[in-house]
Design a protein around this motif. Sequence first.
Motif, mmCIF file in Angstrom:
data_model
loop_
_atom_site.group_PDB
_atom_site.id
_atom_site.type_symbol
_atom_site.label_atom_id
_atom_site.label_comp_id
_atom_site.label_asym_id
_atom_site.label_seq_id
_atom_site.Cartn_x
_atom_site.Cartn_y
_atom_site.Cartn_z
ATOM 1 N N GLY A 123 34.648 46.576 41.891
ATOM 2 C CA GLY A 123 34.378 46.718 40.461
ATOM 3 C C GLY A 123 35.605 47.147 39.683
ATOM 4 O O GLY A 123 35.880 46.630 38.587
ATOM 5 N N VAL A 124 36.368 48.066 40.245
ATOM 6 C CA VAL A 124 37.600 48.529 39.599
ATOM 7 C C VAL A 124 38.597 47.379 39.483
ATOM 8 O O VAL A 124 39.229 47.202 38.438
ATOM 9 C CB VAL A 124 38.208 49.714 40.392
ATOM 10 C CG1 VAL A 124 39.651 49.976 40.004
ATOM 11 C CG2 VAL A 124 37.365 50.963 40.200
ATOM 12 N N THR A 129 44.369 51.176 37.930
ATOM 13 C CA THR A 129 43.217 50.585 38.604
ATOM 14 C C THR A 129 43.571 50.167 40.034
ATOM 15 O O THR A 129 42.743 50.298 40.929
ATOM 16 C CB THR A 129 42.658 49.384 37.825
ATOM 17 O OG1 THR A 129 43.687 48.416 37.654
ATOM 18 C CG2 THR A 129 42.100 49.795 36.490
ATOM 19 N N ALA A 149 37.333 44.979 36.761
ATOM 20 C CA ALA A 149 37.558 45.581 35.442
ATOM 21 C C ALA A 149 39.044 45.633 35.112
ATOM 22 O O ALA A 149 39.446 45.353 33.985
ATOM 23 C CB ALA A 149 36.953 46.978 35.387
ATOM 24 N N GLN A 185 40.331 42.318 33.967
ATOM 25 C CA GLN A 185 39.922 41.997 32.602
ATOM 26 C C GLN A 185 40.808 42.702 31.581
ATOM 27 O O GLN A 185 41.112 42.162 30.542
ATOM 28 C CB GLN A 185 38.460 42.396 32.368
ATOM 29 C CG GLN A 185 37.478 41.636 33.216
ATOM 30 C CD GLN A 185 37.539 40.145 32.963
ATOM 31 O OE1 GLN A 185 37.568 39.698 31.831
ATOM 32 N NE2 GLN A 185 37.584 39.367 34.026
ATOM 33 N N SER A 186 41.213 43.926 31.908
ATOM 34 C CA SER A 186 41.994 44.688 30.934
ATOM 35 C C SER A 186 43.495 44.500 31.093
ATOM 36 O O SER A 186 44.260 44.995 30.293
ATOM 37 C CB SER A 186 41.661 46.179 31.053
ATOM 38 O OG SER A 186 42.103 46.669 32.306
#
Length: 167
Positions: A137-138, A76, A141, A144-145
Amino acid sequence: MDRLLRAASLLFTGLFAGFLLGVLVLENSLRGYGAEVYTQVRQVELDALDTLASVTLIPAIIATVVLVIRGGNRRTGLLAAGLLVLVLVTSLVINLPINAEQADWLVQSPPADWAAVRDRWQVAHLVRTVAAVLAFGVLVAGGQSSRPADSRRETRTSWATAGAVRP
């Protein structure tokens, strides 16, 4: 240190993406006006907005690249860094040269091809806005991961032991 880098990457990328969205809305609003209004507003924009872009984009790129180098969520991070570099290249190749040209326009007599120049700038701006929003956004995200598996397991365990229903 990685938390600080991740926070800086998110903060500056988010600020930059939000700034570009604001300019996109303004530019879209200007499409209904003539050459003189467009030229005057663009010259007002050029007064300080390039500085704002620099003080948000450059730290966003640096923090994201350093985070990738340090090993933070490489996939990411690389995608976000690539998108931010796309923004930088688009700005350097298309938007900034047009900005320099527009700074010299006379409000009372813009060049005959002003609309074509405007359209080229706005298409490039749309490309960089989409890329910046996607980069943000990446990063969101990816954050979060990227929580460690032990942390996710502890969260599930604490929910289960508290008798709560997980959202």
